[in-house]
Design an enzyme around this catalytic site. Structure first.
Site, short mmCIF file in Angstrom:
data_model
loop_
_atom_site.label_atom_id
_atom_site.label_comp_id
_atom_site.label_asym_id
_atom_site.label_seq_id
_atom_site.Cartn_x
_atom_site.Cartn_y
_atom_site.Cartn_z
N HIS A 20 7.93 46.62 72.01
CA HIS A 20 8.90 45.54 71.82
C HIS A 20 10.30 46.01 70.53
CE1 HIS A 20 9.50 40.75 71.64
NE2 HIS A 20 9.70 41.44 71.20
N GLU A 21 9.04 46.21 69.35
CA GLU A 21 10.17 46.63 68.32
C GLU A 21 11.32 47.15 68.54
OE1 GLU A 21 10.51 43.71 66.41
OE2 GLU A 21 8.84 42.59 66.95
N HIS A 79 14.49 46.41 70.82
CA HIS A 79 15.60 45.30 69.42
C HIS A 79 16.31 47.32 68.89
CE1 HIS A 79 14.74 41.39 69.67
NE2 HIS A 79 13.58 41.60 69.78
N GLU A 111 16.82 39.78 72.58
CA GLU A 111 15.84 39.67 73.12
C GLU A 111 15.16 39.89 74.25
OE1 GLU A 111 13.05 38.79 70.34
OE2 GLU A 111 11.10 38.38 72.19
#
Lengths: 505, 505
Positions: B267-268, B271, B297
């Protein structure tokens, strides 16, 4: 809001910008992914520019004037009087230098530093010379900005003053000259006996994780505030304070030599102990730093050399070395470790020099700098002058420029006036050590027991907490009751050499 | 210097201050010695204040006017036209808010956040209520500043716009309402079949060093630029770009559950992939970020859920899990891992929710926020409204405020308007995924082979490189040829649920 409050707010902002800059710099040297370098340089430049704009602003000048009137009659050593006094001097100095010249100095230094890396690798002084000439020319123009500034009499004074406020070329010349003339005969006397001491016990195979464990144990055993520091590996060790409660110590590890990690860590922690001891009422102000680099260095050296290479501390350390490197240190006796830690042997590279000959490295650099700024020496003559002086002071031949005139980054970075602070730090440390030992009485016993708080508290009370409220010359007088004086340092060096090498005491 | 050049220089400075601030914040959350917190808060506040001063300055306004005249006739999507357009909108918004109100919002949020930690621990909504009321009152005053601002029609519009520029309350209400009404029946249908899937294979004893090795291997296998990122442990995972070439990914490790490290890291890193792909010509400008938090997001979720929980990627991952945790994963089959990764089960805590019910958590928060700012709901009624909606949407009873209305930091921090972006990200991700799969043809085969560069390059070309040159609504239209649309997301959620739970497709 009073003018004093306004002044405090303005100075706090300038201090915060400095702290942010210190963090970006630390991060760049310890954490940053390499690809970040280009934009990081821009971010650092922006913070420096904004900080400088605020420092030289008319608004700060007006706040200084207003606050000066408000604090009239406050005692000299009060925070408010000191704040106005120290900030005004900084403001007046900063206003002397046109923005374009300052920007050009920064730009040229940055270009020269990058170029220096390659020219040093290729040991090519002639190739580097144009960059050096540019740096020197710009620094001469910088010095010219201070024409008529109170206390400046020599073209080298403004450069020195940036690192050692209020100390003049003539004073430094006399101090470093006396030191040089005291050290040279000592080195000559040790010469024929040099084979009697070696540092073989510090060499061998030292796994990096055990070295790191040692470094952590050493820093943790020093009287730094809990939760106010961290330790990271880097290429060129340094310590930097993001604030007095957030100090970053760095070190490097040499797999074949334990001395690097050991004393480099204590050295940088010495800087940290100073910053960590500055009184809270001075935080976020221009008073929140030592009075000079010489004073800062006096503490890194006091903790490294007077504490860290002394018999009491080494006695405390030896069992720890045996615990982490049992095979290497079980056969080593305390006396052998002490002798290895204090070995004296002329060498070509300043950062690897012993405590005694180090001062000759500094002396020759400062002498060359002064001659450059007096106009007695041209940059093109630096290499020959360097090599001649290395031969004269240390009896060594310089095989190439990388081991000679190109070894330090300072001139590439435009930092003329800096080198003197290393030896001034030694001299000041010796005076402080003598005073602390006299006051504390059982200093050696405390250290032997691993009790370092007594010394730290003595230093805090007399020195650390005052930050830069006093000029260096005022500070040494207040602390030891005498002006700066080379005699104690020479005496201590000779005593130790007498003990280890058997030269006449 | 042209006005455009002046504008660029001014905006670059503002960007540098933002980058410095991001580093101080990252450092505080990952590296800083705890004692540094107090002064760090001051340093962060100073950087924010100076950045804001420069953003709202008359000088920037004049440079904008001058540059606007110079770039007249430049294509809409050119860097210079976009720069003027985007910077002007930011400048105009920032100028609307008085400095004192902004400072008060920051101060109140900081106090409320600190208070929230304790009140959440004690599950005491009534105790926290006064802080919440203050935050809401200040945010209402903030919204009032935008009276007559082009495009704003609802009191919640200005809050939303700070995170999702140009997207209105009425649009968000319609999108999230449609999403909620599509998800609720799906959750109801899964209900009786929920016992058919568990995530037991992700639970067990996972040594932290092996988890960290896994996290590093995962990030290193994603197509981030070499030497442009680092990974550190933290308490609340986040990613932050100091610059597009210096991205800090953080994660946390749960010793009893491997899913946290695994998908939180992807997820990170999602980004990070976005920021890392922004075109160089946009660096050090306000265009150097995604068009909105929803778009940001969309990429963390696309990489986490569409890539990271898909069969092809899990097939690539399983041998690596077996390598690091042989006893735990040798008996696990690919299908079991896939089902565990996509398990759906209503729960009380948003950050632990599955992909489907997560959207109901968001819907209820956004609904309550809109009602608060419309005046239909008072802060004191929030707990009851929260608990009623949790019961209605998820069929769960809230046992205490810590598992209910006090669980998120957002309201304590004054971040009203933020929650919507999580679900908008899901919706946008689904549209982008569909378009990428159609364009690339063999997307699943590429991922199964561990080849992620094709997808990354498709996303870079159509999305990442543009930064925030386009508003969110323009961006989605350009990228997928349609406005934001919930249908693809609902279809994809239902397809996966049909496959795993056997609900009607």
């Amino acid at each position: 809001m009073s003018k004093l409050e306004e002044l405090r707010a303005r100075l706090a902002e300038i201090s915060d910008l400095g702290g942010a800059r210190a963090l970006l710099d630390w991060d760049q040297r310890t954490q940053m992914p390499p690809a970040g370098a280009e934009i990081r340089a821009e971010q650092l430049a922006t913070l420096a520019r904004i900080r400088h704009e605020r420092l030289v602003s008319d608004g700060l000048g007006a706040a200084l004037d207003g606050a000066a009137a408000e604090v009239e009659g406050s005692p000299y050593e009060s925070v408010e009087a000191s704040l106005v006094r120290v900030a005004r001097r900084e403001w007046e100095k900063a206003r002397r230098v046109p923005t374009e010249l300052r920007a050009e100095i920064t730009r040229a230094a940055s270009i020269a530093e990058q170029a220096w890396v390659g020219f040093r690798e290729r040991a090519d002084f002639d190739g580097f010379l144009p960059y050096l000439e540019r740096n020197i020319e710009l620094r001469r123009r910088y010095a010219d900005c201070f024409d008529g500034f109170p206390g400046f009499a020599h073209p080298y004074d403004p450069l020195l003053d940036d690192f050692e406020p209020g100390v003049t070329t003539s004073e430094v010349r006399s101090i470093l000259g006396e030191l040089r003339d005291g050290v040279r005969p000592l080195v000559a006397e040790i010469g024929p006996r040099s084979a009697s001491v070696d540092d073989a016990c510090l060499r061998g195979d030292f796994p990096l994780d055990a070295q790191e464990a040692l470094a952590r144990e050493i820093v943790a055993s020093l009287p730094l505030e809990r939760d106010a520091w961290r330790l990271d590996p880097t290429v060129h060790p340094f310590a930097t304070a993001i604030s007095p409660a957030d100090i970053r110590i760095t070190t490097r590890f040499d797999p074949g030599y334990i001395g690097t990690a050991l004393w480099s860590v204590i050295h940088e922690a010495g800087h940290a102990l100073y910053e960590n001891g500055i009184a809270r009422e001075l935080w976020r102000s221009p008073l929140c730093s030592p009075p000079s680099l010489g004073f800062h260095e006096s503490q890194s050296r006091l903790w490294e050399n007077w504490v860290g290479r002394g018999r009491p501390y080494l006695g405390w350390l030896l069992p720890r070395l045996r615990g982490l490197f049992p095979e290497r240190f079980r056969p080593v006796e305390a006396e052998e470790l002490y002798r290895a830690a204090n070995r004296i042997a002329p060498s070509l590279i300043r950062v690897e020099a012993d405590q005694v000959t180090y001062n000759l490295h500094v002396a020759l650099r400062v002498e060359l700098e002064v001659e450059l700024f007096e106009g007695a020496l041209e940059p093109a003559e630096l290499r020959d002058a360097w090599n001649a002086r290395i031969s004269g002071y240390l009896g060594l031949d310089v095989p190439d420029d990388a081991s000679g005139v190109l070894q330090d980054v300072h001139w590439a970075g435009g930092a003329f006036g800096y080198f003197a602070t290393y030896s001034l730090g030694n001299v000041i440390a010796a005076q402080i050590w003598e005073a602390a030992a006299a006051d504390l009485g059982d200093l050696e016993e405390q250290i032997a027991a691993g009790e370092l708080v007594g010394l730290r508290d003595w230093l805090r009370e007399g020195l650390y907490r005052h930050g830069s409220k006093f000029m260096p010359k005022e500070m040494i007088q207040r602390l030891v009751g005498a002006p700066i004086d080379v005699a104690p340092y020479l005496r201590q060096l000779r005593d130790r050499a007498a003990e280890i090498y058997g030269v006449p005491g």
